[in-house]
Design a protein around this motif. Structure first.
Motif, PDB file in Angstrom:
ATOM      1  N   UNK A  82       0.846  -1.206   0.000  1.00 46.33           N
ATOM      2  CA  UNK A  82       0.000   0.000   0.000  1.00 46.33           C
ATOM      3  C   UNK A  82       0.874   1.246   0.000  1.00 46.33           C
ATOM      4  N   UNK A  83       1.840   1.239   0.910  1.00 46.13           N
ATOM      5  CA  UNK A  83       2.742   2.388   1.034  1.00 46.13           C
ATOM      6  C   UNK A  83       3.537   2.588  -0.253  1.00 46.13           C
ATOM      7  N   UNK A  84       3.872   1.489  -0.934  1.00 43.46           N
ATOM      8  CA  UNK A  84       4.640   1.595  -2.180  1.00 43.46           C
ATOM      9  C   UNK A  84       3.862   2.395  -3.219  1.00 43.46           C
ATOM     10  N   UNK A  85       2.571   2.107  -3.357  1.00 50.34           N
ATOM     11  CA  UNK A  85       1.761   2.839  -4.343  1.00 50.34           C
ATOM     12  C   UNK A  85       1.602   4.298  -3.936  1.00 50.34           C
ATOM     13  N   UNK A 161      -1.476  -7.722 -13.181  1.00 50.43           N
ATOM     14  CA  UNK A 161      -1.287  -6.764 -12.090  1.00 50.43           C
ATOM     15  C   UNK A 161      -2.464  -5.786 -12.019  1.00 50.43           C
ATOM     16  N   UNK A 162      -3.672  -6.370 -11.986  1.00 47.62           N
ATOM     17  CA  UNK A 162      -4.881  -5.542 -11.889  1.00 47.62           C
ATOM     18  C   UNK A 162      -4.881  -4.660 -10.651  1.00 47.62           C
ATOM     19  N   UNK A 163      -4.094  -5.038  -9.633  1.00 46.02           N
ATOM     20  CA  UNK A 163      -4.012  -4.222  -8.414  1.00 46.02           C
ATOM     21  C   UNK A 163      -3.397  -2.841  -8.699  1.00 46.02           C
ATOM     22  N   UNK A 164      -2.704  -2.696  -9.830  1.00 47.38           N
ATOM     23  CA  UNK A 164      -2.106  -1.396 -10.159  1.00 47.38           C
ATOM     24  C   UNK A 164      -2.885  -0.666 -11.252  1.00 47.38           C
TER      25      UNK A 164
END
Ligand code: G3P
Length: 197
Positions: A82-85, A161-164
């Motif tokens: 989370x923090x990375x994004x 990588x649908x999370x991105x």
């Protein structure tokens, strides 16, 4: 899930790092003048290349890609995905609205690429490949950046990588917003080729 104070701190530090205007710094250090008064006036590597100084342009590219990637990698190592994004988004916004130079920053393609490479490298590689193919065919940096920005949300899903996806969509939309003058020049057929003044 990282707690809110840590995410806020991540955002602030990412923003401060992303605000470092490498194009301005390298152009000054190499005696090329104020990059904001040259060519398109942009602080990015494409415009630094218009000075004819390839090393300064390369170092600008490395710095602008690197600050996005570095912010993401450090945040992920310390706090998680989370923090990375959040760090990547913050570094990107720092490049667009840098606190050190009156909030008038760049167009974000390099920092976006660094962010995407570090958040989800297969999507980042697809973004870089898109930029390279379009740049090789048309020799126009802005067109390559716009094409890569438009396609990367699709690439994010295609490579699993649908999370991105949302991050890619948001950053891609901002790239379009920052390229309004370029889009006008592209439509009028006036956008310079890479390396030309
Ligand atoms: O990455 C910036 C590029 O897309 C456009 O730069 O200087 O041609 O406006 P410039």
């Amino acid at each position: 899930i990282t707690s809110a104070p840590f995410l806020a701190l991540t955002a602030v530090l990412g923003y401060l790092l992303g605000s470092v205007p490498f194009g301005l710094v390298w152009a000054k250090l190499f005696g090329l003048g104020d990059i904001r008064e040259i060519g398109s006036g942009n602080i990015g590597a494409t415009n630094v290349l218009r000075t004819g100084h390839k090393l300064a342009a390369l170092l600008t590219l490395v710095g602008d890609v690197g600050k996005g990637a570095f912010a993401v990698l450090v945040a992920r190592a310390l706090l998680g995905d989370d923090a990375a994004q959040v760090a990547g988004l913050a570094a990107y916004l720092g490049h667009l609205y840098p606190v050190y130079i009156g909030f008038r920053g760049g167009k974000g393609v390099a920092t976006w690429l660094g962010t995407m490479l570090a958040v989800a490298w297969p999507a980042g590689l697809a973004a870089a490949a898109t930029w390279l193919v379009i740049a090789a065919v048309f020799r126009i940096s802005s067109l390559a950046g716009l094409a890569a920005a438009a396609l990367t949300p699709v690439w994010a899903i295609a490579v699993g990588h649908g999370d991105t996806f949302l991050l890619a969509l948001l950053l891609g939309a901002l790239i379009f917003a920052r390229h309004r003058p370029n889009i006008g020049r592209l439509l009028r057929g006036e956008e310079p080729r890479i390396g030309r003044k």
